[in-house]
Design an enzyme around this catalytic site. Sequence first.
Site, PDB file in Angstrom:
ATOM      1  N   SER A 126       1.000  -1.268  -0.217  1.00  0.00           N
ATOM      2  CA  SER A 126       0.347  -0.146   0.195  1.00  0.00           C
ATOM      3  C   SER A 126       0.858   1.267  -0.039  1.00  0.00           C
ATOM      4  O   SER A 126       1.027   1.978  -1.101  1.00  0.00           O
ATOM      5  CB  SER A 126      -1.089   0.325   1.027  1.00  0.00           C
ATOM      6  N   HIS A 177       1.056   4.483   3.924  1.00  0.00           N
ATOM      7  CA  HIS A 177       0.396   5.302   3.388  1.00  0.00           C
ATOM      8  C   HIS A 177       0.363   6.898   3.011  1.00  0.00           C
ATOM      9  O   HIS A 177       0.865   7.422   1.919  1.00  0.00           O
ATOM     10  CB  HIS A 177      -1.340   5.880   3.771  1.00  0.00           C
TER      11      HIS A 177
END
Length: 203
Positions: A126, A177
């Site tokens: 991610s 992230h």
Amino acid sequence: MEQKKEQRAVCTTGLIVVNIGIFLVFMLLGKSEDVLFMQQYGAMYEPYVTEGHEYYRLLTSIFLHFGIEHLLNNMVMLGALGFNLEPEIGKLRFLLVYFVSGIGGNICSLLHNISVGENVISAGASGAVFGLMGALLCAVIRNKGCIGRLNKKGLVILVILSVYLGLSESGVDNAAHIGGLVCGFALEALLGSFNHRKTSEQR
């Protein structure tokens, strides 16, 4: 046009194949959701990195996923972003953005865990995927607000929604992230600016 774009995105396809391949091996071993097994075989774990000097985990953890849902979420986003970004910026820049963002996101996650005194076992692509999102946003802005069917407004909404969903769910590595997103945007801004200046000088 779309078919041609997908055929050119060989690095995106390759990364998806490698991620799925590694997951299938772990699944056949019955270990795809075994946290301790993942820790043993390359997941991020702060004491192993800082005290054990196992810095390779900043890279290997990008290719590990906890369960099929985790894998599918990242691979769908990798495909959607990569098939648009890779033909735009080229294979080498694409791979640089992917790996630098993934490692950068892991470093941000590591620093965050140290600051709050937590030892967390983490893995997933991610951070790298968010890096592609940041780089694509940068490329769209540079390209006067659009690339193919993509436009700046749509990408800004996607970024905000993705960050919001991460913040609203438990067990999500938001530091990775956001760190990956910032790394991807900044790296593409730097590389894109350098490439533009080089092209202008050649003219």
